[in-house]
Scaffold this motif. Structure first.
Motif, PDB file in Angstrom:
ATOM      1  N   ASP A 114       0.814  -1.222   0.000  1.00  0.00           N
ATOM      2  CA  ASP A 114       0.000   0.000   0.000  1.00  0.00           C
ATOM      3  C   ASP A 114       0.845   1.269   0.000  1.00  0.00           C
ATOM      4  OD1 ASP A 114       1.003  -0.511   2.518  1.00  0.00           O
ATOM      5  OD2 ASP A 114      -0.706   0.364   3.572  1.00  0.00           O
ATOM      6  N   LYS A 115       2.167   1.134  -0.105  1.00  0.00           N
ATOM      7  CA  LYS A 115       3.037   2.309  -0.104  1.00  0.00           C
ATOM      8  C   LYS A 115       3.125   2.901  -1.510  1.00  0.00           C
ATOM      9  CE  LYS A 115       3.945   1.403   4.191  1.00  0.00           C
ATOM     10  NZ  LYS A 115       3.319   2.200   5.268  1.00  0.00           N
ATOM     11  N   GLU A 116       3.341   4.223  -1.583  1.00  0.00           N
ATOM     12  CA  GLU A 116       3.406   4.896  -2.869  1.00  0.00           C
ATOM     13  C   GLU A 116       4.801   5.506  -3.081  1.00  0.00           C
ATOM     14  OE1 GLU A 116       0.383   7.827  -3.038  1.00  0.00           O
ATOM     15  OE2 GLU A 116      -1.260   6.372  -3.206  1.00  0.00           O
ATOM     16  N   THR A 117       5.222   5.498  -4.339  1.00  0.00           N
ATOM     17  CA  THR A 117       6.484   6.158  -4.674  1.00  0.00           C
ATOM     18  C   THR A 117       6.264   7.663  -4.675  1.00  0.00           C
ATOM     19  OG1 THR A 117       6.001   5.979  -7.042  1.00  0.00           O
ATOM     20  CG2 THR A 117       7.314   4.222  -6.044  1.00  0.00           C
ATOM     21  N   LEU A 118       7.359   8.399  -4.449  1.00  0.00           N
ATOM     22  CA  LEU A 118       7.279   9.854  -4.414  1.00  0.00           C
ATOM     23  C   LEU A 118       7.130  10.424  -5.818  1.00  0.00           C
ATOM     24  CD1 LEU A 118      10.076  10.656  -1.788  1.00  0.00           C
ATOM     25  CD2 LEU A 118       7.610  10.587  -1.417  1.00  0.00           C
ATOM     26  N   GLU A 119       6.348  11.457  -5.937  1.00  0.00           N
ATOM     27  CA  GLU A 119       6.121  12.084  -7.242  1.00  0.00           C
ATOM     28  C   GLU A 119       7.408  12.731  -7.757  1.00  0.00           C
ATOM     29  OE1 GLU A 119       3.151  15.400  -9.334  1.00  0.00           O
ATOM     30  OE2 GLU A 119       3.028  14.988  -7.166  1.00  0.00           O
ATOM     31  N   GLY A 120       7.670  12.527  -9.040  1.00  0.00           N
ATOM     32  CA  GLY A 120       8.813  13.170  -9.676  1.00  0.00           C
ATOM     33  C   GLY A 120      10.140  12.500  -9.431  1.00  0.00           C
ATOM     34  N   VAL A 121      10.143  11.328  -8.793  1.00  0.00           N
ATOM     35  CA  VAL A 121      11.389  10.602  -8.513  1.00  0.00           C
ATOM     36  C   VAL A 121      11.423   9.343  -9.366  1.00  0.00           C
ATOM     37  CG1 VAL A 121      12.743   9.412  -6.767  1.00  0.00           C
ATOM     38  CG2 VAL A 121      11.531  11.521  -6.171  1.00  0.00           C
ATOM     39  N   SER A 122      12.494   9.168 -10.136  1.00  0.00           N
ATOM     40  CA  SER A 122      12.601   7.998 -11.011  1.00  0.00           C
ATOM     41  C   SER A 122      13.460   6.917 -10.365  1.00  0.00           C
ATOM     42  CB  SER A 122      13.191   8.393 -12.368  1.00  0.00           C
ATOM     43  OG  SER A 122      14.473   8.962 -12.210  1.00  0.00           O
ATOM     44  N   TYR A 123      13.166   5.667 -10.723  1.00  0.00           N
ATOM     45  CA  TYR A 123      13.916   4.536 -10.183  1.00  0.00           C
ATOM     46  C   TYR A 123      14.014   3.457 -11.247  1.00  0.00           C
ATOM     47  CZ  TYR A 123       9.127   2.912  -9.359  1.00  0.00           C
ATOM     48  OH  TYR A 123       7.808   2.560  -9.505  1.00  0.00           O
ATOM     49  N   GLU A 124      15.011   2.589 -11.065  1.00  0.00           N
ATOM     50  CA  GLU A 124      15.274   1.507 -12.011  1.00  0.00           C
ATOM     51  C   GLU A 124      15.804   0.291 -11.260  1.00  0.00           C
ATOM     52  OE1 GLU A 124      15.142  -0.001 -14.682  1.00  0.00           O
ATOM     53  OE2 GLU A 124      14.179   1.408 -16.035  1.00  0.00           O
ATOM     54  N   VAL A 125      16.079  -0.797 -12.002  1.00  0.00           N
ATOM     55  CA  VAL A 125      16.613  -2.009 -11.378  1.00  0.00           C
ATOM     56  C   VAL A 125      18.006  -2.343 -11.920  1.00  0.00           C
ATOM     57  CG1 VAL A 125      14.331  -2.975 -10.906  1.00  0.00           C
ATOM     58  CG2 VAL A 125      15.473  -3.478 -13.099  1.00  0.00           C
ATOM     59  N   SER A 126      18.555  -1.471 -12.753  1.00  0.00           N
ATOM     60  CA  SER A 126      19.901  -1.667 -13.288  1.00  0.00           C
ATOM     61  C   SER A 126      20.660  -0.346 -13.201  1.00  0.00           C
ATOM     62  CB  SER A 126      19.857  -2.162 -14.734  1.00  0.00           C
ATOM     63  OG  SER A 126      19.190  -1.219 -15.555  1.00  0.00           O
ATOM     64  N   SER A 127      21.983  -0.418 -13.379  1.00  0.00           N
ATOM     65  CA  SER A 127      22.828   0.769 -13.208  1.00  0.00           C
ATOM     66  C   SER A 127      23.833   0.917 -14.336  1.00  0.00           C
ATOM     67  CB  SER A 127      23.578   0.704 -11.872  1.00  0.00           C
ATOM     68  OG  SER A 127      22.666   0.673 -10.786  1.00  0.00           O
ATOM     69  N   SER A 128      24.216   2.162 -14.577  1.00  0.00           N
ATOM     70  CA  SER A 128      25.220   2.472 -15.587  1.00  0.00           C
ATOM     71  C   SER A 128      26.494   3.062 -15.003  1.00  0.00           C
ATOM     72  CB  SER A 128      24.637   3.467 -16.618  1.00  0.00           C
ATOM     73  OG  SER A 128      23.518   2.933 -17.269  1.00  0.00           O
ATOM     74  N   TYR A 129      26.432   3.583 -13.776  1.00  0.00           N
ATOM     75  CA  TYR A 129      27.584   4.248 -13.164  1.00  0.00           C
ATOM     76  C   TYR A 129      28.052   3.500 -11.920  1.00  0.00           C
ATOM     77  CZ  TYR A 129      26.714   8.299 -16.163  1.00  0.00           C
ATOM     78  OH  TYR A 129      26.553   9.128 -17.251  1.00  0.00           O
ATOM     79  N   PHE A 130      29.379   3.364 -11.813  1.00  0.00           N
ATOM     80  CA  PHE A 130      29.975   2.639 -10.692  1.00  0.00           C
ATOM     81  C   PHE A 130      31.237   3.366 -10.213  1.00  0.00           C
ATOM     82  CE2 PHE A 130      27.627  -0.296 -13.265  1.00  0.00           C
ATOM     83  CZ  PHE A 130      26.977  -1.130 -12.360  1.00  0.00           C
TER      84      PHE A 130
END
Length: 300
Positions: A248-264
């Protein structure tokens, strides 16, 4: 010539000879000392250059490990082989040099770890294109609150990132020292949770800490910890899978997320003879086998 006068002259000659001898010894000692200082300086420069070359080779090895991980999966998780740190490994195994007294192997050690930079809050997100993003400011203030820091710092950092404050250019974390109200203690508290990347990036919810997850989802730190516990059992296969498992939790508006990464980030500590060199590098990895590049490397 009276005997007393001749004796006095001989005494003066002896004293003069002693003074000349002392002066010669002093001059020779000074020359040897200068040579020793010069040799030590040249040796230090050689060790510094040699150390940077060794760290660069280790960073290339990290780049290859990240490429291999990308070829095997299209998600970035904390159970990949690249996450295993290199702990104080001896250099003679890699350099083929004598490990005995005087050899580089005696005391030559390398420690290295790779960190998913997108597991942290990217300060570049605060002002994409030089325009302050209030959604991201709100997200960052949530992180500051969780870390028990002044939430008013969020907007000040956003201004600095946007270049709104004259003379401020936030390119790395330590640049936050130029912002009023940022104490050294606050900076160290943030160090493991924020990063400054070349462009805006989504948070990787598969690798983010509970603290950083509070910048993505409207829940408490305890809720975030419970979610990371469930994540250890099964990682998120995609953004929709993440959203589904929030219940029942909601993500914050205007914030993007992913499950993979490009920077290390690659943190390396090299001990070579009497010198210790700490370096950090940033690697950008493309999707699949698109390649990986070392964007910068600098002493940390």
């Amino acid at each position: 010539m009276p005997a007393r006068r001749r004796g006095r002259q001989r005494g003066v000659a002896v004293v003069t000879a002693l003074l000349l001898t002392a002066l010669s010894v002093t001059l020779v000692t000074g020359i040897f000392w200068q040579q020793q200082v010069l040799v030590r300086g040249m040796e230090g420069q050689r060790l510094q250059l040699q150390g940077k070359l060794i760290v660069r080779a280790a960073q290339d090895a990290a780049r290859l490990a990240l490429l291999d991980a990308a070829a095997q999966a299209n998600v970035t998780t904390l159970d990949g082989a690249w996450t295993a740190p290199l702990l104080e490994d001896r250099l003679d195994r890699y350099l083929g040099q004598d490990a005995g007294p005087g050899g580089m192997g005696s005391g030559g050690r390398l420690a290295q770890r790779i960190v998913d930079a997108q597991s942290r809050f990217n300060l570049r997100n605060l002002a994409p294109g030089g325009k302050i993003d209030l959604f991201q400011v709100t997200a960052f203030s949530r992180l500051l609150a969780v870390l028990r820091l002044d939430t008013g710092l969020a907007y000040r950092v956003a201004e600095a990132v946007a270049g709104a404050q004259k003379g401020m250019d936030i390119q790395r974390l330590d640049d936050l020292r130029t912002i009023a109200g940022f104490s050294p203690a606050a900076l160290e508290r943030l160090r493991e949770f924020v990063v400054v990347l070349p462009e805006t990036t989504p948070v990787n919810v598969n690798t983010a800490s509970p603290e950083v997850l509070t910048t993505v989802v409207n829940f408490s730190l305890q809720d975030a910890r419970e979610l990371t516990g469930r994540r250890r059992q099964a990682y998120f296969t995609g953004p929709s899978d993440f959203a589904f498992r929030l219940n029942d939790k909601e993500t914050l508006e205007g914030v993007s997320y992913e499950v993979s990464s490009s920077y290390f980030l690659v943190d390396s500590t090299l001990t070579l003879a009497r010198a210790t060199l700490r370096m950090q590098g940033l690697i950008q990895r493309g999707a699949g086998k698109a390649g990986a590049a070392l964007l910068w490397s600098r002493e940390d």
